[in-house]
Scaffold this motif. Sequence first.
Motif, short mmCIF file in Angstrom:
data_model
loop_
_atom_site.label_atom_id
_atom_site.label_comp_id
_atom_site.label_asym_id
_atom_site.label_seq_id
_atom_site.Cartn_x
_atom_site.Cartn_y
_atom_site.Cartn_z
N SER A 1 0.68 -1.31 0.01
CA SER A 1 -0.08 0.02 0.09
C SER A 1 0.64 1.27 -0.01
N GLN A 2 2.08 1.16 0.64
CA GLN A 2 2.96 2.42 0.89
C GLN A 2 3.22 2.49 -0.65
N VAL A 3 3.66 1.54 -1.58
CA VAL A 3 4.39 1.88 -2.77
C VAL A 3 3.06 1.97 -4.12
N LYS A 4 1.91 1.75 -3.79
CA LYS A 4 0.88 1.67 -4.65
C LYS A 4 1.00 2.73 -5.67
N ILE B 1 9.52 0.05 4.31
CA ILE B 1 9.66 1.27 3.20
C ILE B 1 9.20 2.68 3.71
N GLU B 2 9.79 3.43 3.97
CA GLU B 2 9.62 4.72 4.14
C GLU B 2 9.79 5.76 3.15
N ILE B 3 8.65 6.56 2.78
CA ILE B 3 8.67 7.56 1.69
C ILE B 3 9.14 8.75 1.98
N LEU B 4 10.22 9.32 1.81
CA LEU B 4 11.12 10.68 2.43
C LEU B 4 10.69 11.72 1.36
N SER B 5 10.30 11.57 0.30
CA SER B 5 9.93 12.75 -0.69
C SER B 5 9.25 12.32 -2.05
N ARG B 6 8.24 12.59 -2.37
CA ARG B 6 7.70 12.30 -3.54
C ARG B 6 7.90 13.14 -4.78
N ALA B 7 8.37 12.47 -5.85
CA ALA B 7 8.67 13.39 -7.15
C ALA B 7 7.27 13.79 -7.74
N VAL B 8 7.14 14.95 -8.13
CA VAL B 8 5.65 15.56 -8.75
C VAL B 8 5.85 15.30 -10.13
N HIS B 9 4.89 14.63 -10.75
CA HIS B 9 4.84 14.66 -12.27
C HIS B 9 3.99 15.47 -12.86
N PRO B 10 4.16 15.82 -14.23
CA PRO B 10 5.37 15.50 -15.23
C PRO B 10 6.56 16.06 -14.63
N LEU B 11 7.71 15.45 -14.60
CA LEU B 11 8.97 16.17 -14.52
C LEU B 11 9.48 16.71 -15.80
N PRO B 12 10.57 17.65 -15.55
CA PRO B 12 10.94 18.43 -16.58
C PRO B 12 11.79 17.86 -17.69
N ILE B 13 12.24 16.93 -17.41
CA ILE B 13 13.17 16.11 -17.99
C ILE B 13 12.92 14.45 -17.78
N VAL C 1 11.90 9.75 -3.41
CA VAL C 1 12.94 9.38 -2.48
C VAL C 1 12.49 8.53 -1.55
N VAL C 2 13.20 7.27 -1.50
CA VAL C 2 12.63 6.30 -0.15
C VAL C 2 13.93 5.43 0.70
#
Length: 429
Positions: A59-62, A93-105, A69-70
């Motif tokens: 459920s953490q990674v769904k 698993i600990e999620i430290l920071s979520r990347a927001v999409h869409p990424l610039p590259i 970053v995990v």
Amino acid sequence: MEIKKTHNIGTLGPAMKGQKVVVGGWVEDLRELGKLSFITLRDVTGVSQIVVAGSENLSQVKDLTKQSVVLVTGAVQESKARDFSFEIKAEKIEILSRAVHPLPIDPLGRLESGIDNRLNARALDLRNQKTASIFKIRHHVLLCIRKMLSESGFLEVNTPKIIGSASEGGANLFSLKYFDKQAYLAQSPQLYKEQLTLGLERIFEISSFYRAEKSHTVRHLTEFTSVDIESAFMDYTDVMEILEQLVVSVFDHVEKNCTEDIKNLGIEIKKPQAPFERVTYKQAIEELGKQGLSLAFGDDLLDSHLRTLGEIHPGFYFLTDWPLKLKPFYIHEKEDDPVVSKSFDLQYGYLELSSGGRRLHDPAKIKARLEEQGLDSAQFEDHLKAFDWGMPPHSGWGLGLDRLMAVLTQIDNVREVVLYPRDPERLFP
């Protein structure tokens, strides 16, 4: 929240089977397969597969996004995956920071991005292994340079970058207000490093310098990194040999210590052989004449001339003994031919990497040369007074680190080998 890793991924291996580890990094890939999920996790040292099972971890990674970053706590185990010799079975698993999409590259390079887009997102671009390898190699180049010069008796120094006068008489300086005074950004450490030979004899500096030139080429920057040396009791041929040794040492060090990064770049290190060829200015204009390019002694060599010479001399070579009138006021003349200077440029084909020579240490000669070049000796008063305190004969050079990196990594655009390049159009990020 615990954020400390016990291991870098690159230090793990199948021999550690059963050992509990805590690793952290960013998610390169995530795929679901029945009641399991598989994360490809990378840190700066390497990459590993993470096996995720159990309802809480799943459920953490769904909804986990790529490049998030995990921190993963788990045990090392054997892997059946073709691309991994081991994997980590996640316990937590600990999620430290979520990347927001869409990424610039796309930092994986699956979707190609132009150089400008990549520079606009440079921090993310460093997750691309090809890009990261450039700067890992750059780190090793700097290590090698410092080691080689230190072992040759040179002391590292730091000279000011905010200066009170146009130090070399050049017009291409950035000016700024320094409280209520006029100041400039240094274009080189030239005058300071000459003065420092008076007490320290052999010195070097690795630092940023600035040129206000509106040059739009793949080899020019307005902020660049220069490696400079100056040595008392050395002639220009002596410091040429040090430069030659340094370049060979850099290539040798990178070849031996950066095998994975060389592989990532898809290159083969072309280690030069010493001694480098020495071509005098007089010989160069004779060679150009044979190519239908007529030049008189004293004419400067244009980019087109250097490109022709680069075809004749495609590797590293020294272009020596330039006409004195083409060189700065502080360059020494040859005793047996005073219209010729004790000077050199280090070329790689058409590309100039370094310029140097023997310096004048007689204050009367320096003042005469300043007058010849239409410069006001009063502006150099602080510099000239040091020559009355017992200035030893000295020689030195400045080497463009960014250009050397471009040659070493076989990359055409110097912006690729600089983290945050500055040119006439780029001030951000």
